[in-house]
Scaffold this active site. Structure first.
Site, PDB file in Angstrom:
ATOM      1  CD  GLU A   1      -1.795  -2.230   1.512  1.00  0.00           C
ATOM      2  OE1 GLU A   1      -0.563  -2.647   1.938  1.00  0.00           O
ATOM      3  OE2 GLU A   1      -2.485  -3.141   1.578  1.00  0.00           O
TER       4      GLU A   1
ATOM      5  CG  PHE B   1     -10.007  -9.499  11.278  1.00  0.00           C
ATOM      6  CD1 PHE B   1      -8.685 -10.086  11.674  1.00  0.00           C
ATOM      7  CD2 PHE B   1     -10.333  -9.542   9.990  1.00  0.00           C
ATOM      8  CE1 PHE B   1      -7.728 -10.643  10.872  1.00  0.00           C
ATOM      9  CE2 PHE B   1      -9.217  -9.853   8.936  1.00  0.00           C
ATOM     10  CZ  PHE B   1      -7.909 -10.438   9.551  1.00  0.00           C
ATOM     11  CD  GLN B   2      -7.368  -7.391   7.890  1.00  0.00           C
ATOM     12  OE1 GLN B   2      -8.140  -6.933   6.942  1.00  0.00           O
ATOM     13  NE2 GLN B   2      -6.103  -7.971   7.537  1.00  0.00           N
TER      14      GLN B   2
ATOM     15  CG  MET C   1      22.199  12.475   2.550  1.00  0.00           C
ATOM     16  SD  MET C   1      23.380  13.555   1.964  1.00  0.00           S
ATOM     17  CE  MET C   1      22.336  14.439   0.717  1.00  0.00           C
TER      18      MET C   1
ATOM     19  CE  LYS D   1     -16.830  -6.723   3.369  1.00  0.00           C
ATOM     20  NZ  LYS D   1     -16.239  -8.163   3.890  1.00  0.00           N
TER      21      LYS D   1
HETATM   22  C1  LIG Z   1      18.205  14.996   1.458  1.00  0.00           C
HETATM   23  C2  LIG Z   1      17.376  16.269   1.193  1.00  0.00           C
HETATM   24  C3  LIG Z   1      18.080  17.710   1.067  1.00  0.00           C
HETATM   25  C4  LIG Z   1      17.618  18.691   0.730  1.00  0.00           C
HETATM   26  N1  LIG Z   1      18.104  19.787   0.406  1.00  0.00           N
HETATM   27  C5  LIG Z   1      17.507  20.919  -0.036  1.00  0.00           C
HETATM   28  C6  LIG Z   1      18.340  22.175  -0.675  1.00  0.00           C
HETATM   29  O1  LIG Z   1      19.507  22.028  -0.406  1.00  0.00           O
HETATM   30  N2  LIG Z   1      17.619  23.111  -1.108  1.00  0.00           N
HETATM   31  C7  LIG Z   1      16.286  23.118  -1.168  1.00  0.00           C
HETATM   32  O2  LIG Z   1      15.490  24.020  -1.793  1.00  0.00           O
HETATM   33  N3  LIG Z   1      15.563  21.980  -0.758  1.00  0.00           N
HETATM   34  C8  LIG Z   1      16.283  21.143  -0.137  1.00  0.00           C
HETATM   35  N4  LIG Z   1      15.321  19.970   0.383  1.00  0.00           N
HETATM   36  C9  LIG Z   1      13.856  19.910   0.067  1.00  0.00           C
HETATM   37  C10 LIG Z   1      13.309  20.711   1.346  1.00  0.00           C
HETATM   38  O3  LIG Z   1      13.482  20.082   2.520  1.00  0.00           O
HETATM   39  C11 LIG Z   1      11.979  21.254   0.974  1.00  0.00           C
HETATM   40  O4  LIG Z   1      11.390  20.190   0.709  1.00  0.00           O
HETATM   41  C12 LIG Z   1      11.951  22.347  -0.043  1.00  0.00           C
HETATM   42  O5  LIG Z   1      12.664  23.085   0.041  1.00  0.00           O
HETATM   43  C13 LIG Z   1      10.366  23.018  -0.143  1.00  0.00           C
HETATM   44  O6  LIG Z   1      10.328  23.606  -1.234  1.00  0.00           O
HETATM   45  P1  LIG Z   1       9.234  24.724  -1.536  1.00  0.00           P
HETATM   46  O7  LIG Z   1       9.086  25.340  -0.237  1.00  0.00           O
HETATM   47  O8  LIG Z   1       9.672  25.249  -2.780  1.00  0.00           O
HETATM   48  O9  LIG Z   1       7.982  23.758  -1.617  1.00  0.00           O
HETATM   49  P2  LIG Z   1       6.837  23.424  -0.690  1.00  0.00           P
HETATM   50  O10 LIG Z   1       7.184  22.783   0.691  1.00  0.00           O
HETATM   51  O11 LIG Z   1       5.823  22.299  -1.589  1.00  0.00           O
HETATM   52  O12 LIG Z   1       5.833  24.800  -0.564  1.00  0.00           O
HETATM   53  C14 LIG Z   1       5.307  25.352  -1.772  1.00  0.00           C
HETATM   54  C15 LIG Z   1       4.796  26.602  -1.075  1.00  0.00           C
HETATM   55  O13 LIG Z   1       3.790  27.239  -1.826  1.00  0.00           O
HETATM   56  C16 LIG Z   1       2.766  27.553  -1.459  1.00  0.00           C
HETATM   57  N5  LIG Z   1       1.666  27.326  -2.655  1.00  0.00           N
HETATM   58  C17 LIG Z   1       1.214  26.363  -3.067  1.00  0.00           C
HETATM   59  N6  LIG Z   1       0.318  26.545  -4.282  1.00  0.00           N
HETATM   60  C18 LIG Z   1       0.382  27.809  -4.364  1.00  0.00           C
HETATM   61  C19 LIG Z   1      -0.137  28.717  -5.288  1.00  0.00           C
HETATM   62  N7  LIG Z   1      -1.106  28.628  -6.260  1.00  0.00           N
HETATM   63  N8  LIG Z   1       0.036  30.121  -5.137  1.00  0.00           N
HETATM   64  C20 LIG Z   1       1.062  30.510  -4.284  1.00  0.00           C
HETATM   65  N9  LIG Z   1       1.388  29.863  -3.414  1.00  0.00           N
HETATM   66  C21 LIG Z   1       1.241  28.469  -3.357  1.00  0.00           C
HETATM   67  C22 LIG Z   1       2.146  26.430  -0.743  1.00  0.00           C
HETATM   68  O14 LIG Z   1       1.340  27.067   0.486  1.00  0.00           O
HETATM   69  C23 LIG Z   1       3.680  26.383   0.264  1.00  0.00           C
HETATM   70  O15 LIG Z   1       3.830  27.237   1.300  1.00  0.00           O
HETATM   71  C24 LIG Z   1      16.133  18.651   0.713  1.00  0.00           C
HETATM   72  C25 LIG Z   1      15.346  17.517   0.826  1.00  0.00           C
HETATM   73  C26 LIG Z   1      15.825  16.329   1.221  1.00  0.00           C
HETATM   74  C27 LIG Z   1      15.262  15.160   1.353  1.00  0.00           C
HETATM   75  C1  LIG Z   2      12.195   5.954   4.932  1.00  0.00           C
HETATM   76  C2  LIG Z   2      13.527   6.606   5.292  1.00  0.00           C
HETATM   77  N1  LIG Z   2      14.566   6.150   6.169  1.00  0.00           N
HETATM   78  C3  LIG Z   2      15.780   6.793   6.737  1.00  0.00           C
HETATM   79  C4  LIG Z   2      15.974   7.934   6.072  1.00  0.00           C
HETATM   80  C5  LIG Z   2      17.231   8.796   6.211  1.00  0.00           C
HETATM   81  N2  LIG Z   2      18.163   8.787   5.049  1.00  0.00           N
HETATM   82  C6  LIG Z   2      18.106   9.719   4.287  1.00  0.00           C
HETATM   83  S1  LIG Z   2      19.270   9.529   3.049  1.00  0.00           S
HETATM   84  C7  LIG Z   2      19.412   8.147   3.356  1.00  0.00           C
HETATM   85  C8  LIG Z   2      20.611   7.308   2.592  1.00  0.00           C
HETATM   86  C9  LIG Z   2      19.999   6.847   1.302  1.00  0.00           C
HETATM   87  O1  LIG Z   2      20.975   5.706   0.847  1.00  0.00           O
HETATM   88  P1  LIG Z   2      20.731   5.471  -0.793  1.00  0.00           P
HETATM   89  O2  LIG Z   2      19.503   5.121  -0.924  1.00  0.00           O
HETATM   90  O3  LIG Z   2      21.685   4.283  -0.882  1.00  0.00           O
HETATM   91  O4  LIG Z   2      21.028   6.610  -1.605  1.00  0.00           O
HETATM   92  P2  LIG Z   2      22.621   7.469  -1.612  1.00  0.00           P
HETATM   93  O5  LIG Z   2      22.553   8.548  -0.487  1.00  0.00           O
HETATM   94  O6  LIG Z   2      23.445   6.375  -1.261  1.00  0.00           O
HETATM   95  O7  LIG Z   2      22.377   7.972  -2.885  1.00  0.00           O
HETATM   96  C10 LIG Z   2      18.737   7.642   4.638  1.00  0.00           C
HETATM   97  C11 LIG Z   2      19.048   6.517   5.505  1.00  0.00           C
HETATM   98  C12 LIG Z   2      14.894   8.414   4.822  1.00  0.00           C
HETATM   99  N3  LIG Z   2      15.197   9.607   4.344  1.00  0.00           N
HETATM  100  N4  LIG Z   2      14.035   7.808   4.703  1.00  0.00           N
END
Ligand SMILES: Cc1cc2nc3c(=O)[nH]c(=O)nc-3n(C[C@H](O)[C@H](O)[C@H](O)COP(=O)(O)OP(=O)(O)OC[C@H]3O[C@@H](n4cnc5c(N)ncnc54)[C@H](O)[C@@H]3O)c2cc1C
Ligand SMILES: Cc1ncc(C[n+]2csc(CCOP(=O)(O)OP(=O)(O)O)c2C)c(N)n1
Ligand SMILES: [Mg+2]
Length: 573
Positions: free
Chosen positions: A49, A111-112, A472, A161
């Site tokens: 799921e 159940f469930q 990472m 259900k």
């Molecule tokens: C490993 C990792 C590293 C990351 N590193 C970075 C990084 O270096 N840099 C980075 O930028 N992010 C990074 N992120 C992502 C970060 O965590 C956020 O998800 C991201 O910055 C959010 O971007 P956002 O604010 O544009 O989008 P969202 O979180 O989707 O926010 C969008 C906003 O737009 C608004 N909105 C929606 N529709 C409309 C509309 N029609 N008009 C006006 N407003 C609207 C919403 O209300 C919301 O506030 C990383 C994520 C991971 C997993």
């Molecule tokens: C469900 C979940 N568990 C743990 C993490 C923490 N986490 C972030 S990046 C990462 C490593 C990802 O490894 P891999 O998929 O091999 O990608 P790589 O960084 O090596 O490119 C982990 C464990 C996460 N983001 N999501």
């Protein structure tokens, strides 16, 4: 006409324009999953799921339409939870329909039985428990309305259900929906536009922060008009990538933790920030106490609760970004900003693309693979990533020109998202070239969905950037934990054999000179292909702002040795 509750579910979905649902059956949802055969809606049986929820999310992000996932009660419903939370964090419009035990059994530990509306309350935009057949249509219609309107998000409808089995007199009702207390169409007052225009027209060092709201609002063209008319450069968030073309000369690139150094420097030096549909995530701001202290700030967001939530602003404009820009653009003044643009350019010395050439050591580096993929797909693929280093390298080295060509889990950072979200994207955009770029760790979390690809006969190209590490996390251990690589080395399965076991094609690539050949082979092969890219194990993503550090204090790629620099010069393309 007479209809069973289960039929009403599909009637409403068909009327809402749904043509595909991702899900998994079970006792409490059986009346509904059985009735789908009477309707022109394709039911994709995922292998878990969680896969169904991510697929619905991927479909939604690829199309802008509402994605639908379905599951049974109890474990089926709780397996959706990670996917729902992922969609909630990134404002993805989704309707999840779950079966529930008979209304008479609720509260008896039947159940469930799980209180799924209770479980999902904080991770849905709204949810419903429906116990009577006659309430199914209103609840589902509202669910679609809530999911797609205003700031989009996931909505869950839990249907007992006996409600699915109940027979009632039914007719489609298309009266517009209004919900007391729900105001998805708020607009700013004229005085706020005036204040914003004063700040914009008098700014000397402005920067636009373009977020996912640009894409959700369909406002990309208007942002470009705004940038060009006012001569203001834009930085983009991870989720904003593609909203404005990477090739636009005023598009500076990604900001934040793994953003480009010059982008973060520009933000820190700006005298005005214009946040367009972005929410100042902590990955974007770094240390809030030192974040962009020299600038005034304007924040445009459709969700009033985002304004002044993280970063206090001078002007908050609540409303749709596209509509807001329509109001602002006519009164923008063009200003010469050559000094400011030259300053930003001068900080580009260590560009990521130059990095990629300097590290051209003859070994297979993950950034090389992504850079080459960009070349061999002509930058036109719809890319779905998993989470980790490969995700950040994708953001840095695959240059996106169009909205909705990068699908990635930003806010929740959900490993296991990539493959199932790519399946959803595939159904939403059957004519696009879809690539899933995944890590060896995250891929294994939902690799059972390869079986879904095989059963559906769909084509996805899966690039596994196999570094034998939870890369990472290993990077954090390298930088902040004295290289104590505790619980991050991985011994993955043989991904070529894994593909083969599913009746799919698996390829392996160990050298950079072979990247083009495997990419071409994948492109020319019918059906889903898995490519095992055996990349360098201990590579790191640069630059990096350590969590909570000042945005301009980035860890930079160490200078290459003289030998590596020379080899890069001779091999750089
Ligand atoms: C490993 C990792 C590293 C990351 N590193 C970075 C990084 O270096 N840099 C980075 O930028 N992010 C990074 N992120 C992502 C970060 O965590 C956020 O998800 C991201 O910055 C959010 O971007 P956002 O604010 O544009 O989008 P969202 O979180 O989707 O926010 C969008 C906003 O737009 C608004 N909105 C929606 N529709 C409309 C509309 N029609 N008009 C006006 N407003 C609207 C919403 O209300 C919301 O506030 C990383 C994520 C991971 C997993
Ligand atoms: C469900 C979940 N568990 C743990 C993490 C923490 N986490 C972030 S990046 C990462 C490593 C990802 O490894 P891999 O998929 O091999 O990608 P790589 O960084 O090596 O490119 C982990 C464990 C996460 N983001 N999501
Ligand atoms: Mg890895």
């Amino acid at each position: 006409m007479e209809r069973k509750g289960a039929q009403i579910v599909w009637e409403v979905l068909a009327n809402e324009g749904v043509d595909v649902v991702f899900g998994y059956p079970g006792g409490a949802v059986l009346p509904t999953t059985n009735a789908v055969t009477e309707y022109p809606i394709h039911f994709v049986l995922t292998r878990h799921e969680q896969g169904a929820a991510h697929a619905a999310d991927g479909y939604a992000r690829a199309t802008g339409k509402v994605g639908v996932a379905m599951a049974t009660s109890g474990p089926g419903a709780t397996n959706l939870v990670t996917g729902i939370a992922t969609a909630m964090m990134d404002s993805s419009p989704m309707v999840c329909i779950t079966g529930q035990v008979n209304s008479t059994a609720i509260g008896t530990n039947a159940f469930q039985e799980t209180d799924v509306t209770g479980v999902t309350l904080p991770i849905t935009k709204h949810n419903y428990l429906v116990t009577r057949a006659e309430d199914i249509m209103p609840a589902l219609r509202e669910a679609f309305y809530v999911a797609r309107s205003g700031r989009p998000g996931p909505v869950l409808v839990d249907i007992t259900k006996d409600a699915q089995n109940g027979v009632v007199d039914w007719e489609w009702d298309d009266t517009p929906i209004t919900l007391p207390g729900y105001r998805p169409d708020l607009r700013a007052v004229p005085a706020e536009y005036e204040r914003a225009l004063d700040l914009i027209n008098s700014a000397e060092r402005p920067v636009i922060l373009a977020g996912q709201g640009v894409i959700m609002s369909g406002a990309g063209e208007r942002v470009i008009q705004f940038m060009e008319k006012a001569n203001i450069p834009a930085a983009i968030t991870l989720l904003g990538i593609g909203g404005i073309p990477a090739s636009h000369p005023l598009n500076l690139g990604m900001m934040g933790m793994h953003g480009e150094a010059w982008v973060n420097i520009a933000i820190q030096e700006a005298d005005l920030l214009l946040a367009f549909g972005m929410r100042f995530d902590d990955r974007v701001t770094g240390n809030l106490a030192t974040y962009a202290t020299k600038s005034r700030k304007i924040h445009v967001d459709i969700d009033p609760s985002e304004i002044n939530k993280i970063v206090p602003v001078d002007v908050g404009i609540v409303g749709d970004l596209g509509e807001t820009l329509d109001r602002l653009i006519p009164s923008l003044e063009h200003r010469d900003r050559s000094d400011w643009l030259a300053f930003i350019d001068s900080a580009r010395d260590d560009s990521a693309l130059r990095d990629i050439q300097r590290t051209n050591s003859g070994k297979l580096h993950a950034p090389h693979v992504i850079y080459d993929l960009w070349k061999y797909t002509d930058g036109n693929a719809l890319v779905v990533t998993d989470v980790g280093q490969h995700q950040m390298w994708e953001a840095q080295y695959y240059l996106h020109e169009h909205s909705r060509t990068l699908i990635t889990s930003g806010g929740l950072g959900t490993m296991g998202f990539g493959l199932p979200a790519a399946i959803g994207a595939r159904f939403g955009r059957p004519d696009d070239e879809v690539w899933a770029i995944v890590g060896d760790g995250g891929f294994q979390m939902t690799a059972s969905e390869l079986s879904t690809c095989a059963q559906e006969g769909i084509k996805i190209n899966i690039a596994v950037l196999n570094n034998y590490f939870l890369g990472m996390v290993r990077q954090w251990q390298e930088f902040f934990y004295d290289r104590n690589y505790s619980v991050t080395p991985m011994r993955p399965p043989d991904f070529v054999k894994l593909a083969d076991a599913h009746g799919l094609v698996g390829l392996r690539c160990e050298r950079r000179e072979d990247v083009e050949a495997v990419v071409r082979e994948a492109q020319n092969t019918e059906g889903t292909v898995v490519i095992d890219f055996q990349v360098e194990k201990e590579d790191s993503v640069y630059p990096m702002v350590p969590a909570g550090a000042d945005l301009h204090k980035m860890i930079r790629r160490p200078e290459p040795t003289a030998e590596a620099a020379q080899s890069a010069k001779t091999t750089a393309k």
